[in-house]
Design a protein around this motif. Sequence first.
Motif, PDB file in Angstrom:
ATOM      1  N   TYR A  21       1.196  -1.214  -0.113  1.00 17.93           N
ATOM      2  CA  TYR A  21      -0.072   0.319  -0.323  1.00 17.93           C
ATOM      3  C   TYR A  21       0.842   1.131   0.169  1.00 17.93           C
ATOM      4  CZ  TYR A  21      -4.034   3.226   0.817  1.00 17.93           C
ATOM      5  OH  TYR A  21      -4.989   4.486   1.153  1.00 17.93           O
ATOM      6  N   GLY A  22       1.705   0.422   0.481  1.00 17.11           N
ATOM      7  CA  GLY A  22       2.909   2.705   0.764  1.00 17.11           C
ATOM      8  C   GLY A  22       3.453   2.402  -0.935  1.00 17.11           C
ATOM      9  N   ALA A  24       2.272   1.801  -3.387  1.00 22.29           N
ATOM     10  CA  ALA A  24       1.961   2.925  -4.314  1.00 22.29           C
ATOM     11  C   ALA A  24       1.262   3.997  -3.915  1.00 22.29           C
ATOM     12  CB  ALA A  24      -0.385   1.649  -4.226  1.00 22.29           C
ATOM     13  N   ASP A  25       1.383   4.317  -2.222  1.00 25.69           N
ATOM     14  CA  ASP A  25       1.623   5.679  -2.357  1.00 25.69           C
ATOM     15  C   ASP A  25       2.851   6.124  -3.492  1.00 25.69           C
ATOM     16  OD1 ASP A  25      -1.456   5.263  -0.459  1.00 25.69           O
ATOM     17  OD2 ASP A  25       0.367   5.708   1.196  1.00 25.69           O
ATOM     18  N   GLY A  28       2.288   7.057  -6.080  1.00 30.17           N
ATOM     19  CA  GLY A  28       1.547   8.743  -6.672  1.00 30.17           C
ATOM     20  C   GLY A  28       2.910   9.594  -6.205  1.00 30.17           C
ATOM     21  N   MET A  29       3.238   9.215  -5.339  1.00 29.06           N
ATOM     22  CA  MET A  29       3.863  10.055  -4.642  1.00 29.06           C
ATOM     23  C   MET A  29       5.280  10.947  -5.459  1.00 29.06           C
ATOM     24  SD  MET A  29       4.646  10.376  -0.101  1.00 29.06           S
ATOM     25  CE  MET A  29       4.185   8.541  -0.109  1.00 29.06           C
ATOM     26  N   ARG A  31       4.456  10.384  -8.932  1.00 32.18           N
ATOM     27  CA  ARG A  31       3.445  10.868 -10.003  1.00 32.18           C
ATOM     28  C   ARG A  31       3.859   9.835 -11.792  1.00 32.18           C
ATOM     29  NH1 ARG A  31       3.309  14.297  -6.410  1.00 32.18           N
ATOM     30  NH2 ARG A  31       2.280  16.096  -6.622  1.00 32.18           N
ATOM     31  N   PHE A  32       4.397   8.553 -11.383  1.00 33.11           N
ATOM     32  CA  PHE A  32       4.330   7.052 -11.853  1.00 33.11           C
ATOM     33  C   PHE A  32       3.027   7.292 -12.686  1.00 33.11           C
ATOM     34  CE2 PHE A  32       7.873   5.937  -9.296  1.00 33.11           C
ATOM     35  CZ  PHE A  32       8.821   6.734  -9.765  1.00 33.11           C
ATOM     36  N   GLN A  33       2.860   6.986 -13.092  1.00 30.16           N
ATOM     37  CA  GLN A  33       1.407   7.169 -14.845  1.00 30.16           C
ATOM     38  C   GLN A  33       1.267   6.094 -14.471  1.00 30.16           C
ATOM     39  OE1 GLN A  33      -0.839  10.309 -14.119  1.00 30.16           O
ATOM     40  NE2 GLN A  33       0.788  10.647 -13.193  1.00 30.16           N
TER      41      GLN A  33
ATOM     42  N   THR B  84      -3.296   9.701   1.330  1.00 28.47           N
ATOM     43  CA  THR B  84      -3.067   8.538   2.011  1.00 28.47           C
ATOM     44  C   THR B  84      -3.789   7.820   3.757  1.00 28.47           C
ATOM     45  OG1 THR B  84      -1.154   6.720   2.437  1.00 28.47           O
ATOM     46  CG2 THR B  84      -0.646   8.876   2.661  1.00 28.47           C
ATOM     47  N   LYS B  86      -2.006   6.241   5.455  1.00 33.72           N
ATOM     48  CA  LYS B  86      -0.636   6.169   6.354  1.00 33.72           C
ATOM     49  C   LYS B  86      -0.271   7.881   6.638  1.00 33.72           C
ATOM     50  CE  LYS B  86       1.681   3.222   5.595  1.00 33.72           C
ATOM     51  NZ  LYS B  86       2.611   2.253   5.726  1.00 33.72           N
ATOM     52  N   ASN B 110      -8.338   6.549  -0.842  1.00 36.18           N
ATOM     53  CA  ASN B 110      -7.017   7.346  -1.366  1.00 36.18           C
ATOM     54  C   ASN B 110      -7.673   8.138  -2.290  1.00 36.18           C
ATOM     55  OD1 ASN B 110      -4.698   8.512  -2.323  1.00 36.18           O
ATOM     56  ND2 ASN B 110      -3.318   6.481  -0.717  1.00 36.18           N
ATOM     57  N   ARG B 112      -5.906  10.171  -3.642  1.00 38.15           N
ATOM     58  CA  ARG B 112      -4.793  11.395  -4.343  1.00 38.15           C
ATOM     59  C   ARG B 112      -3.410  10.566  -4.928  1.00 38.15           C
ATOM     60  NH1 ARG B 112      -1.648  15.480  -0.393  1.00 38.15           N
ATOM     61  NH2 ARG B 112      -0.276  13.636   0.121  1.00 38.15           N
ATOM     62  N   GLU B 113      -2.831  10.482  -4.315  1.00 37.68           N
ATOM     63  CA  GLU B 113      -1.881   9.247  -4.560  1.00 37.68           C
ATOM     64  C   GLU B 113      -2.056   7.913  -5.033  1.00 37.68           C
ATOM     65  OE1 GLU B 113      -2.344  10.449  -1.006  1.00 37.68           O
ATOM     66  OE2 GLU B 113      -0.535  11.394  -0.591  1.00 37.68           O
ATOM     67  N   HIS B 114      -3.502   7.506  -5.015  1.00 41.54           N
ATOM     68  CA  HIS B 114      -3.784   6.162  -5.680  1.00 41.54           C
ATOM     69  C   HIS B 114      -4.779   7.078  -7.065  1.00 41.54           C
ATOM     70  CE1 HIS B 114      -3.004   3.254  -1.969  1.00 41.54           C
ATOM     71  NE2 HIS B 114      -2.152   3.823  -2.231  1.00 41.54           N
ATOM     72  N   TRP B 117      -3.211  11.995  -8.953  1.00 40.74           N
ATOM     73  CA  TRP B 117      -1.575  11.397  -8.892  1.00 40.74           C
ATOM     74  C   TRP B 117      -0.976  10.688  -9.574  1.00 40.74           C
ATOM     75  CZ3 TRP B 117       1.174  13.177  -3.348  1.00 40.74           C
ATOM     76  CH2 TRP B 117       1.153  14.170  -3.360  1.00 40.74           C
ATOM     77  N   ILE B 118      -1.890  10.203 -10.072  1.00 39.99           N
ATOM     78  CA  ILE B 118      -1.520   8.700 -10.440  1.00 39.99           C
ATOM     79  C   ILE B 118      -2.373   9.055 -13.152  1.00 39.99           C
ATOM     80  CG2 ILE B 118      -0.154   7.253  -9.464  1.00 39.99           C
ATOM     81  CD1 ILE B 118      -2.790   5.256  -9.526  1.00 39.99           C
ATOM     82  N   HIS B 119      -3.086   9.941 -11.961  1.00 36.90           N
ATOM     83  CA  HIS B 119      -4.570   9.659 -13.499  1.00 36.90           C
ATOM     84  C   HIS B 119      -4.097  11.226 -14.354  1.00 36.90           C
ATOM     85  CE1 HIS B 119      -5.217   5.781 -12.677  1.00 36.90           C
ATOM     86  NE2 HIS B 119      -5.435   5.509 -11.548  1.00 36.90           N
ATOM     87  N   MET B 120      -2.627  12.097 -14.046  1.00 36.30           N
ATOM     88  CA  MET B 120      -2.578  13.398 -14.569  1.00 36.30           C
ATOM     89  C   MET B 120      -3.836  13.620 -15.514  1.00 36.30           C
ATOM     90  SD  MET B 120       0.593  14.054 -12.526  1.00 36.30           S
ATOM     91  CE  MET B 120       0.375  16.027 -11.334  1.00 36.30           C
TER      92      MET B 120
END
Lengths: 143, 660
Positions: A21-22, A24-25, A28-29, A31-33, B84, B86, B110, B112-114, B117-120
């Motif tokens: 889960y971390g 995946a976070d 996101g941080m 910005r891996f699309q 998150t 976390k 979640n 944002r991170e999920h 931010w990953i489907h910008m």
Amino acid sequence: MTENKQWEPKIVAFCCNWCSYGGADTAGMGRFQQPASLRIIRVMCSGRIDPLHVFNAFLEGADAVLVTGCHLGDCHYVNGNYKTQVRYDFMEDMVKELGLEPERLHLSWISASEGEKFANFVREVTEQVRKLGPSPLKPEGVN
Amino acid sequence: MAQSEINDDTKNTDEPRIGVFICECGVNIGGVIDCHAVADYAGTLPDVIRSSVNKYTCSDSGQSEIKQAIKDNNLNRVLVAACTPKTHEPIFRACVEEAGLNPYLFEFVNIREHCSWIHMQEKEAATEKACELVRMGVSRASKLEPLQSNEVPVTNTALVIGAGVAGMQSALDIADMGYKVYLVEKNPSIGGKMAQLDKTFPTNDCSICILGPKMVEVARNKNIELMTYSEVEEVDGYVGNFKVKVRHKARYVDVNTCTGCGLCVEKCPVEVPNTEFNEGIGTRKAIYVPFPQAVPLRAVIDKSVCIDCGACSRACSSNSIIMEQEDTFSELDIGVIVVTAGFDVYDPEPTHDFGYGLYDNVITGMELERLINASGPTMGKVVRPSDVKPPKKVGFIQCVGSRDKKRNRYCSSFCCMYALKDAQLIREKYPDSEVYIMYMDMRTPFRNYEEFYDRARDMGIRFIRGKPGKVTENEDNGLKVRVEDTLTNDIIDLDLDLLVLSVGAVSSESTERIRQILKVSRAADGFLMEAHPKLKPVDTTLDGIFIGGVSQGPKDIPYSVSQGSACAARATRYLAQGKAITEGITVEVNPDICVACGICVPMCPFQALSIEDGKLNIIKALCKGCGTCAVACPTGALQQNHFRNDQLLAQVKNVFTFEE
């Protein structure tokens, strides 16, 4: 709604709170699309991931299911992921029994720092499942 | 209905009344996802009473809105879709608790991170996914139940395992805060690796001169019960309530009457290599005092080489020799545990790195420490092992056993500095000597370390950037080292009298033994793993157990001392409060359907489960809430609170929608 859009796979991922889960976070941080195919369900430990959850996901309509957790030896709960490994072997056999393609079930150990690995994993699995098409177990009318 | 009429008792158990809060997080989420569309969609979902969008839900005003909404709408569940859990779940749990809700009735989604931010670049898909994630969260929120954290009393004693400099500091700090400390050390004296060193960088002050007084302080502190030549054998229990069994190894010497005078040592006829303190250089007797500054300054008999001649007994004027002594045991009640079990120096012998073990005049950095130490086997003279003559040309090879994919990948962090120190000491003692340091990178961060490196250069120590490819021995036991200077691309053949391998740190066997007893996690490098690399650097994932010093990873003396103090501060929080809160997320058994088969019992790595009198017994304080046992339960009697099957399956079901 579904007819005028291209079919996109839906993938259910079970992630442990501490590592994947971390991961995946972290993806996101960084910005891996990634393709918008993934739906993450958080559990505290990959050892909590029950074949019941995995096969329910398939029966409800998942095109693929990901079982993820901490690297072996790094489990927050000492050795939960070793139990996951054993259960995963059983799940793999079940997938064959059900006539599903083996590419629809994946196991990956991803640490909280491995954001890029997580993103690559999602991309690869989504690509594989796009080629396979919708899961044969997907009930009619389910999106 | 007026607000005052709300019955608090029914707040948590009535039909679900969910409030949904969608966070824009400035543009982090709002710039990609149409948050208002998500909030509108959430409003159509079952049990959702109200939904809204906030700019920053975690801000003071965002939290106030949640609390107000709980009051105004009589909400009994709250869902926030934001970043998150976390980082932010504890904040929102506290927020709903302030408004009178049980904190476990809060659900986090979640987006944002999920999602954002990953489907910008896929705003529509991201919005649709966010709606689905909220739908999954709402379905789970409906099924949440209030949970109670458990409060357990804490015994106000601490156990510190390992009395090197980190452990000594930790014990002193805890003792000075007024708590009883048991300091357990496996060796006959405290002091650890630092006691073996000659000087310490970057000040070149004598190691034992600064450590010795601290060792005496430890022995004199009334709150510290020192247990040397002792090992922790078993640890049971949980935070605040550990039961610890310690073995006190037989010394065959009465520690209460022995004065450490050394008469027995003089008379003992058995001489063996001194592997314990002098790295095998020189000898010690079968009965020995570990080193002149040992604490406690008491003799100990090595029974594996003793011939029972009785010479020591006859020499002892205080009748302290007890040949029939046996190991004894202590059972301790302990509140918190600090592990500072130390490290081993990398051993190049098995793989004969750079000829070590094959050529007499290849030694390790630790062996050099003993040679150069005034109280060492050569009284501080640096000599070649082959002919006991001072070397004229000395070389150091850096990163031996470290930064090497075939050995250990990590940097041992202190080897550059100790090589610089020893090189300086050799130049000071023997101004005619030539000293070379062969390195990959010199790493000298922290105060006065770079200056120390400068000083070494000013002293004429020569630096060659390269790792030697070949070491061979000459006829006179000298060494020929072939190294490429990667700055000039020259191949250099050095003729040296003495070659020192700057060996690094590896996790010690005793740290690994303690790790297995305590079930602390191990990082990929073999050292103990902290709970969080930045924010919880001395905590473990086990409540009440802390790690410091090199057992947590390679570090130098100031860093070890700091960690010792950090462990003390973190650990005494429990002692000062006298109580500990354990996780509310535990497993629960339904006794009506549990058949006491016991399949779950071995699943638990924390020994929280047992079958007693034909019934499953769960020790809640031991349960860490992983839920592994629940999967193993064949009847479904075991369920993990907060992650029950019905809660997880609701999420699974709501990934999907059904269209006619």
